[in-house]
Enzyme design. Structure first.
Site, mmCIF file in Angstrom:
data_model
loop_
_atom_site.group_PDB
_atom_site.id
_atom_site.type_symbol
_atom_site.label_atom_id
_atom_site.label_comp_id
_atom_site.label_asym_id
_atom_site.label_seq_id
_atom_site.Cartn_x
_atom_site.Cartn_y
_atom_site.Cartn_z
ATOM 1 N N ARG A 1 34.757 37.473 54.415
ATOM 2 C CA ARG A 1 35.311 36.639 55.481
ATOM 3 C C ARG A 1 35.751 37.526 56.635
ATOM 4 O O ARG A 1 36.143 38.679 56.436
ATOM 5 C CB ARG A 1 36.529 35.848 54.966
ATOM 6 C CG ARG A 1 36.171 34.671 54.095
ATOM 7 C CD ARG A 1 35.598 33.527 54.925
ATOM 8 N NE ARG A 1 35.271 32.352 54.134
ATOM 9 C CZ ARG A 1 34.066 32.088 53.640
ATOM 10 N NH1 ARG A 1 33.063 32.912 53.828
ATOM 11 N NH2 ARG A 1 33.855 30.974 52.957
ATOM 12 N N HIS B 1 27.039 34.949 60.422
ATOM 13 C CA HIS B 1 27.465 34.255 59.185
ATOM 14 C C HIS B 1 26.270 33.572 58.506
ATOM 15 O O HIS B 1 26.282 32.359 58.271
ATOM 16 C CB HIS B 1 28.582 33.240 59.487
ATOM 17 C CG HIS B 1 29.408 32.893 58.289
ATOM 18 N ND1 HIS B 1 30.771 32.724 58.328
ATOM 19 C CD2 HIS B 1 29.062 32.683 56.986
ATOM 20 C CE1 HIS B 1 31.228 32.409 57.117
ATOM 21 N NE2 HIS B 1 30.190 32.374 56.274
HETATM 22 P P1 NDP Z 1 34.521 34.838 42.894
HETATM 23 O O1 NDP Z 1 35.762 34.019 42.915
HETATM 24 O O2 NDP Z 1 33.530 34.581 41.828
HETATM 25 O O3 NDP Z 1 34.903 36.394 42.825
HETATM 26 C C1 NDP Z 1 35.961 36.936 43.525
HETATM 27 C C2 NDP Z 1 36.138 38.402 43.096
HETATM 28 O O4 NDP Z 1 37.097 39.015 43.963
HETATM 29 C C3 NDP Z 1 36.664 38.544 41.672
HETATM 30 O O5 NDP Z 1 36.057 39.634 41.027
HETATM 31 C C4 NDP Z 1 38.142 38.838 41.909
HETATM 32 O O6 NDP Z 1 38.754 39.619 40.885
HETATM 33 C C5 NDP Z 1 38.088 39.646 43.175
HETATM 34 N N1 NDP Z 1 39.385 39.640 43.847
HETATM 35 C C6 NDP Z 1 40.104 38.571 44.279
HETATM 36 N N2 NDP Z 1 41.279 38.978 44.800
HETATM 37 C C7 NDP Z 1 41.300 40.324 44.675
HETATM 38 C C8 NDP Z 1 42.256 41.320 44.999
HETATM 39 N N3 NDP Z 1 43.437 41.023 45.551
HETATM 40 N N4 NDP Z 1 41.968 42.605 44.720
HETATM 41 C C9 NDP Z 1 40.777 42.941 44.128
HETATM 42 N N5 NDP Z 1 39.829 42.044 43.790
HETATM 43 C C10 NDP Z 1 40.090 40.742 44.060
HETATM 44 O O7 NDP Z 1 33.847 34.676 44.345
HETATM 45 P P2 NDP Z 1 32.307 34.720 44.738
HETATM 46 O O8 NDP Z 1 31.739 35.977 44.207
HETATM 47 O O9 NDP Z 1 31.636 33.452 44.396
HETATM 48 O O10 NDP Z 1 32.410 34.757 46.349
HETATM 49 C C11 NDP Z 1 33.079 35.804 47.009
HETATM 50 C C12 NDP Z 1 33.260 35.485 48.474
HETATM 51 O O11 NDP Z 1 32.044 35.652 49.193
HETATM 52 C C13 NDP Z 1 33.677 34.049 48.827
HETATM 53 O O12 NDP Z 1 35.046 33.835 48.584
HETATM 54 C C14 NDP Z 1 33.341 33.982 50.307
HETATM 55 O O13 NDP Z 1 34.439 34.424 51.076
HETATM 56 C C15 NDP Z 1 32.193 34.983 50.450
HETATM 57 N N6 NDP Z 1 30.933 34.296 50.800
HETATM 58 C C16 NDP Z 1 30.378 34.537 52.036
HETATM 59 C C17 NDP Z 1 29.184 33.959 52.397
HETATM 60 C C18 NDP Z 1 28.518 34.315 53.678
HETATM 61 O O14 NDP Z 1 27.576 33.609 54.089
HETATM 62 N N7 NDP Z 1 28.917 35.356 54.364
HETATM 63 C C19 NDP Z 1 28.486 33.021 51.497
HETATM 64 C C20 NDP Z 1 29.122 32.874 50.194
HETATM 65 C C21 NDP Z 1 30.316 33.483 49.889
HETATM 66 P P3 NDP Z 1 38.881 39.081 39.367
HETATM 67 O O15 NDP Z 1 37.475 39.163 38.809
HETATM 68 O O16 NDP Z 1 39.778 40.054 38.731
HETATM 69 O O17 NDP Z 1 39.400 37.675 39.453
HETATM 70 C C1 OXD Z 2 30.521 30.310 51.742
HETATM 71 C C2 OXD Z 2 30.013 30.623 53.085
HETATM 72 O O1 OXD Z 2 31.675 30.597 51.439
HETATM 73 O O2 OXD Z 2 28.899 30.146 53.433
HETATM 74 O O3 OXD Z 2 29.736 29.790 50.919
HETATM 75 O O4 OXD Z 2 30.649 31.356 53.830
#
Ligand code: NDP
Ligand code: OXD
Length: 313
Positions: A228, A276
């Site tokens: 993000r 994005h």
């Molecule tokens: P998940 O919820 O599956 O994974 C999140 C990961 O981040 C987990 O491993 C979690 O740790 C870790 N995490 C969360 N908080 C912290 C912290 N404070 N310190 C260290 N690690 C942390 O999310 P997704 O993989 O499905 O998606 C990730 C992100 O990708 C979305 O939230 C979104 O913002 C972004 N995204 C962007 C897109 C784009 O088009 N640019 C499209 C899709 C997604 P733990 O395993 O320990 O819980």
């Molecule tokens: C998502 C994105 O979070 O598209 O899926 O950013």
């Protein structure tokens, strides 16, 4: 019982046509249409307007079109209904494609050939061998782990950092605030695939960049952000790209989107900007996922991938 689509900036009609074919008999309304609020059981949402939830007293779930739910969680009138986020192989594949493409561009120094071509310069560059370059993934969730699997065959060193400790074959894992500095010190290409929370906001800042490994990639370390925009401090990225703390940055997300015309990032030749698009939700696979969630829940199954409101993701 009905489904309401509230998809800001997205072709709702395209989604309605596909969902109608899957959810036979269920009325599906677009946000612009008249509907009886009490009839709505599910809302498929992307950046819903402040009044989007008004009167929806019978909501069984909010379905997030995005994997990231940060904007939804900041909604001023978020209802007391579970939020199901989007988890989808097509989305993970697109996100990993974006990361793999950018990792390879930086590792093979293709960035330099762009500059050379503009100047009509024929010059061979000698990148460090792939096994000597470490890619560090921040966020080892659905997308982070999928991406690591796609990176494995490329022969790069792989590191990962998450909130909780993980064991992933072929990946050196670090966790928590205590593990961050060690992770950064070994990382040449830093990839952000974190959710946006209070803890992760602004994590891509000058101090973080200064802690990355300096002698791996020729020219210095690189960042790739597909998480993000609020993960990054853009003034710090501009400074680091200008003073050499970072050799380059690939950015898919921004503090303000669309990226304002007056952002200095546009003019930095070592900043690779995309609007994005790393992982746009696909209406076909999305329809399969959300219609299955609704049908299964109506048949008594629990909702999958429910957001933990305390963790914030
Ligand atoms: P998940 O919820 O599956 O994974 C999140 C990961 O981040 C987990 O491993 C979690 O740790 C870790 N995490 C969360 N908080 C912290 C912290 N404070 N310190 C260290 N690690 C942390 O999310 P997704 O993989 O499905 O998606 C990730 C992100 O990708 C979305 O939230 C979104 O913002 C972004 N995204 C962007 C897109 C784009 O088009 N640019 C499209 C899709 C997604 P733990 O395993 O320990 O819980
Ligand atoms: C998502 C994105 O979070 O598209 O899926 O950013």
């Amino acid at each position: 019982m009905a489904l309401l689509l509230h998809l800001d900036g997205i072709d709702e009609e395209r989604w309605r046509q596909r969902l109608t074919a899957k959810l036979e008999g269920m009325p599906i309304y677009l946000s612009s249409q008249a509907f009886e609020p009490g009839e709505i059981s599910y809302m498929l949402a992307w950046k819903p307007a402040p009044d989007a939830f008004d009167g929806l007293v019978n909501l069984k779930a909010v379905l997030s079109l995005g994997a990231g739910v940060d904007a939804l969680l900041q909604h001023p009138n978020l209802p007391d209904a579970p939020i199901v986020r989007f988890v989808d192989d097509d989305l993970s594949q697109r996100m990993s494609d974006y990361v793999v493409a950018n990792v390879m561009m930086h590792q093979r120094l293709f960035t330099r050939y762009q500059t050379d071509q503009k100047a009509k310069v024929w010059r061979q560059h000698y990148p460090a061998p792939a096994p000597e370059i470490n890619v560090g993934i921040m966020g080892l969730g659905v997308i982070g782990q999928f991406t690591l699997e796609r990176l494995k065959p490329l022969g790069l060193g792989l590191l990962g950092w998450a909130r909780s400790a993980k064991l992933i074959d072929g990946v050196q894992c670090y966790s928590g605030a205590d593990g961050l500095d060690e992770f950064l010190a070994a990382t040449d290409i830093l990839v952000c695939l974190l959710p946006l929370t209070e803890d992760t906001s602004g994590i891509l800042n000058y101090e973080t960049f200064s802690k990355l490994r300096q002698n791996g990639l020729k020219g210095g370390p690189v960042i790739i952000n597909a998480g993000r925009g609020a993960h990054q401090v853009e003034a710090d990225i501009t400074r680091a790209l200008t003073d050499g703390t970072l050799a380059a940055a690939s950015l898919d997300v921004f503090e303000v989107e669309p990226l304002p015309q007056n952002s200095p990032l546009w003019d930095l030749s070592n900043c690779y900007i995309t609007p994005h698009i790393a992982g746009i939700s696909n209406p076909d696979s999305g329809t399969r996922y959300f219609s299955k969630v609704i049908s299964a829940h109506e048949a008594g199954a629990p909702l999958p991938n429910v957001v933990d409101l305390v963790r914030g993701y």
